[in-house]
Scaffold this motif. Structure first.
Motif, short mmCIF file in Angstrom:
data_model
loop_
_atom_site.label_atom_id
_atom_site.label_comp_id
_atom_site.label_asym_id
_atom_site.label_seq_id
_atom_site.Cartn_x
_atom_site.Cartn_y
_atom_site.Cartn_z
N GLY A 11 50.20 35.83 35.23
CA GLY A 11 49.78 34.46 34.97
C GLY A 11 48.74 34.47 33.87
O GLY A 11 48.59 35.44 33.14
N VAL A 12 48.01 33.39 33.77
CA VAL A 12 46.98 33.27 32.76
C VAL A 12 45.64 33.63 33.39
O VAL A 12 45.25 33.08 34.41
CB VAL A 12 46.93 31.85 32.17
N PHE A 13 44.95 34.56 32.77
CA PHE A 13 43.63 35.00 33.21
C PHE A 13 42.63 34.48 32.20
O PHE A 13 42.77 34.68 31.00
CB PHE A 13 43.59 36.54 33.28
N GLU A 14 41.61 33.79 32.69
CA GLU A 14 40.61 33.22 31.80
C GLU A 14 39.24 33.77 32.14
O GLU A 14 38.82 33.76 33.28
CB GLU A 14 40.59 31.70 31.90
N THR A 15 38.55 34.27 31.14
CA THR A 15 37.18 34.73 31.29
C THR A 15 36.42 34.44 30.00
O THR A 15 36.96 34.63 28.91
CB THR A 15 37.12 36.22 31.67
N ASN A 16 35.21 33.97 30.14
CA ASN A 16 34.38 33.66 28.97
C ASN A 16 35.11 32.78 27.96
O ASN A 16 35.06 33.03 26.76
CB ASN A 16 33.88 34.93 28.29
N SER A 17 35.86 31.78 28.46
CA SER A 17 36.61 30.83 27.63
C SER A 17 37.73 31.48 26.83
O SER A 17 38.24 30.90 25.89
CB SER A 17 35.67 30.08 26.68
N VAL A 18 38.11 32.70 27.18
CA VAL A 18 39.23 33.38 26.52
C VAL A 18 40.37 33.46 27.53
O VAL A 18 40.19 33.93 28.65
CB VAL A 18 38.83 34.80 26.05
N LYS A 19 41.54 32.98 27.12
CA LYS A 19 42.71 33.04 27.99
C LYS A 19 43.59 34.20 27.58
O LYS A 19 43.82 34.42 26.39
CB LYS A 19 43.50 31.73 27.92
N GLU A 20 44.07 34.94 28.59
CA GLU A 20 44.94 36.08 28.33
C GLU A 20 46.12 36.00 29.28
O GLU A 20 45.96 35.75 30.47
CB GLU A 20 44.17 37.38 28.55
N ARG A 21 47.31 36.18 28.75
CA ARG A 21 48.52 36.19 29.58
C ARG A 21 48.67 37.58 30.17
O ARG A 21 48.67 38.58 29.47
CB ARG A 21 49.74 35.84 28.73
N ILE A 22 48.77 37.63 31.49
CA ILE A 22 48.94 38.88 32.22
C ILE A 22 50.38 38.92 32.72
O ILE A 22 50.82 38.00 33.40
CB ILE A 22 47.99 38.97 33.43
#
Length: 168
Positions: A11-22
């Motif tokens: 899914g989409v992982f968001e941390t520190n306003s950065v989204k990353e597709r996992i």
């Protein structure tokens, strides 16, 4: 020796306003036990401690306790040997994979007290405990917040990434 794995739907992982597709992946349901480590690597926690610093304390010895006194390169070698032994693809999770799995589907532990989900300095007695004895997250993963920290594939600043909490 059995090492149960848990399927994690990406899914989409968001941390520190950065989204990353996992993407989808499998991750160990429990921390690597001393029994599994010995079966794969041939050393026990006492030998690992002695290689690191023989003056350091042992924080639990037993087949069902998590392995510790393992450096990053040994963790990578463990994955490579496990892969060679099984023919399956094993590697350390990236920081994002680890965080995504640890946070669970709901990303919310507010209904639980830390004593229910983690071995930490307030309840551990300064030793490790058998894996899987605290409550799992909603992905069915245990000890993500305590007992021992886990190596990840990646860097945190100038150091190799470690995630999770520990008995201390």
């Amino acid at each position: 020796v059995i090492y149960p794995m848990t399927y994690v739907e990406g899914g989409v992982f968001e941390t520190n306003s950065v989204k990353e597709r996992i993407g989808d992946y499998y991750i160990g349901k429990y921390e690597v036990t001393q029994e599994l480590w010995k079966a794969v690597m041939g050393t026990d926690v006492i030998e690992q401690r002695n290689k690191t610093n023989p003056k350091w304390s042992l924080r639990g010895v037993g087949d069902d306790l998590p392995m510790y006194y393992v450096n990053y390169h040994e963790a990578v070698e463990f994955c490579e040997r496990l892969q060679s032994m099984t023919g399956q693809n094993f590697h350390l999770p990236t920081e994002a994979q680890w965080e995504y799995a640890a946070r669970g589907v709901d990303n919310d532990y507010s209904d639980y007290g830390v004593d229910e989900i983690a071995w930490y300095n307030g309840n551990s007695g300064e030793v490790t405990h058998e894996v899987g004895t605290k409550m799992s997250n909603d992905r069915g993963l245990y000890d993500m917040c305590g007992n021992v920290r886990e190596w990840c594939d990646g860097w945190y600043g100038s150091k190799r990434a470690l995630r999770g909490g520990g008995w201390y």
